[in-house]
Design an enzyme around this catalytic site. Structure first.
Site, PDB file in Angstrom:
ATOM      1  CB  CYS A 328    -101.073  29.406 -17.713  1.00  0.00           C
ATOM      2  SG  CYS A 328    -101.937  29.153 -16.162  1.00  0.00           S
ATOM      3  CD  GLU A 329     -97.681  34.112 -16.311  1.00  0.00           C
ATOM      4  OE1 GLU A 329     -98.071  35.003 -15.515  1.00  0.00           O
ATOM      5  OE2 GLU A 329     -96.855  33.228 -16.000  1.00  0.00           O
TER       6      GLU A 329
END
Length: 402
Positions: A328-329
Site C-alpha cells: 500500500c504505497e
C-alpha cells in the site's frame, strides 16, 4: 536457468542465486591482485545469507562487516577471524567490546570521537585494539548521490589532516595499534579515474605516516566496483588492480578489497508471479505478488533492473506498463513505462541483477513474509533460506500479547 521450474517447485516471490557465478567473480578479482599480498573481504551487507558467506569463506575470502551481527555471521559461516574488518560510523560500546573479544583483524575507525572511545574500552578490557582509519579523500565518485561516500559532505571517514592527528594519537596509545588505512568513495563505480586519484591521495598519506614510524600494514581500498544493470561500461578487474598498484610504489602493504555487488549482483534473480493486469485510463499496470518490501532498490534509488516476462502463452501484443506490487504505497514498483507483452495470471516476471541489496534490504512491511532463497550450484538447486511464515513474523511479539 529454468526459472519456471524453480517457481513451480518453490513458489513465488523467490530469490535465485548462481553460486558458480559467485565463484567466477571472486576468482577473477583475486587473480587481478596476484602481484601483491591481498585479501578479498566480501562485503556482507550486499547479501548476508549464511550460505553465501560460507561459499566465499571456502574460497579464502575475508569479510567486510558494518555491524556486530555481520561479524557474527562471518564467524558462523567460517570466515577466518583475522580476515574480518568491522566498519561503520556508529558502533555501540557493546559492539566494540564484542569485536575486541572476538579478536578480529581490525576495527575501522570513522571519527576522532570513536577512536577515543575504542581506546577507553580497550584500556578497560586490558586489550590492544587493532585499528584502521577511514580517510575521506573528497573525490567525486560519479555515482548515485545515495551511494556516494567519498565526498566531504558525506558522513563517512575523516579528512587527511584529521587522519594524521588520529594516527599520531593511536601511535602514542598503549591500547591502540594502527595497522591499517581505509578509503571507500562509493558504490556502483564505473569510472576508474576517481578510484586511482583517491588511492594516490591515501598512498601519499601512508608514506608520510611511515616517515614518522607509523607502520601501516593493510591498505584497504574499499569496494564499489560496478556491474552491468543495463548499458553501463564497467571497470575490468585487471584495470582496477593496475590502477591501484600504480599508486603503491615503494609501499610494502597488503591490499584489502571489499567487493559486494561485483561478486553477487549479476548472479541473482528475483522471481515474481503475475496476479492480473489493470488499466487506469490510459495507464497499464501489471500487478505481481512480489513487492517493494522484497526488492526495494527501484523504489529507493529509482534503480533499473532488467525485466523479463516468461509466459506459457505467447502474446505478440506489446505496450508500455508499470510492474507493481500489492504493498500500500505509490512507490511500490519494479519498473515504470517499460515495453512488455500482454500477460496472463500465473505468468512469471524475472527481475535480473538482484543478487546484491535485494533480500538483504527486504522487510516485513504490510506483514508480508520475506521470500525463500535458493542456491544453484553445479546444476543442483537447494533452499538456503526457507520462506517466512506468519508465525515467524509474530514470534517476538506473541509472548507479550496482553
Amino acid at each position: 536457468m529454468n526459472f519456471l521450474e524453480f517457481a513451480k517447485k518453490y513458489d513465488t516471490p523467490l530469490y535465485v542465486y548462481d553460486f558458480n557465478h559467485f565463484e567466477k567473480q571472486y576468482n577473477e578479482l583475486k587473480q587481478a591482485f596476484k602481484a601483491r599480498k591481498s585479501i578479498i573481504a566480501y562485503a556482507i551487507k550486499a547479501n548476508s545469507n549464511l550460505s553465501v558467506i560460507k561459499k566465499f569463506a571456502s574460497l579464502g575470502s575475508g569479510a567486510d562487516c558494518v555491524s556486530i551481527g555481520e561479524v557474527k555471521r562471518a564467524l558462523l559461516a567460517g570466515v577466518d577471524k583475522y580476515k574480518i574488518i568491522f566498519s561503520g560510523v556508529g558502533k555501540r560500546d557493546d559492539e566494540i567490546k564484542e569485536a575486541l573479544d572476538k579478536d578480529i583483524l581490525m576495527l575501522n575507525v570513522e571519527s576522532e570521537a570513536e577512536l577515543k572511545r575504542i581506546d577507553e574500552i580497550a584500556k578497560s578490557m586490558n586489550k590492544e585494539a587493532r585499528i584502521s582509519i577511514r580517510v575521506n579523500p573528497d573525490i567525486d565518485p560519479k555515482t548515485h548521490p545515495y551511494i556516494s561516500t567519498g565526498l566531504s559532505e558525506n558522513k563517512f571517514g575523516v579528512d587527511i589532516e584529521s587522519a594524521k592527528k588520529m594516527y599520531i594519537y593511536a601511535k602514542k596509545s598503549k591500547n591502540l595499534n594502527p595497522i591499517g588505512i581505509h578509503f571507500h568513495i562509493g558504490s556502483q563505480l564505473t569510472e576508474l579515474n576517481p578510484i586511482k586519484e583517491a588511492s594516490e591521495i591515501v598512498a601519499n598519506l601512508v608514506r608520510s605516516l611511515k616517515a614518522i614510524n607509523i607502520d601501516i600494514k593493510f591498505f584497504d581500498i574499499g569496494g564499489g566496483l560496478g556491474i552491468k544493470y543495463k548499458d553501463e561500461d564497467t571497470i575490468k578487474p585487471y584495470d582496477y588492480a593496475q590502477a591501484i598498484l600504480s599508486t603503491l610504489s615503494g609501499l610494502d602493504v597488503t591490499i584489502i578489497c571489499e567487493p559486494g555487488r561485483f561478486l553477487v549482483g549479476n548472479g541473482g534473480w528475483f522471481l515474481t508471479k503475475v496476479l492480473y493486469e489493470k488499466i487506469n485510463g490510459d495507464k497499464r499496470f501489471v500487478i505481481v505478488d512480489g513487492a517493494m518490501n522484497d526488492l526495494i532498490r527501484p523504489s529507493l534509488y529509482n534503480a533499473y533492473h532488467k525485466v523479463e516476462v516468461i509466459s506459457s502463452v505467447k502474446n505478440p501484443q506489446i505496450s508500455k506498463a508499470n510492474i507493481v506490487g500489492p504493498v500500500c504505497e505509490s512507490g511500490d514498483f519494479f519498473a515504470k513505462d517499460i515495453e512488455v507483452p500482454q500477460t496472463n495470471p500465473g505468468d512469471l516476471i524475472v527481475i535480473h541483477s538482484a543478487g546484491a541489496y535485494g533480500f538483504t534490504m527486504s522487510s516485513n512491511y504490510n506483514t508480508r513474509p520475506r521470500p525463500c532463497e535458493i542456491a544453484i550450484e553445479d546444476g543442483k538447486d537447494r533452499v538456503i533460506r526457507r520462506r517466512e511464515t506468519f508465525e515467524d513474523l509474530i514470534a517476538c511479539e506473541i509472548d507479550y500479547l496482553i
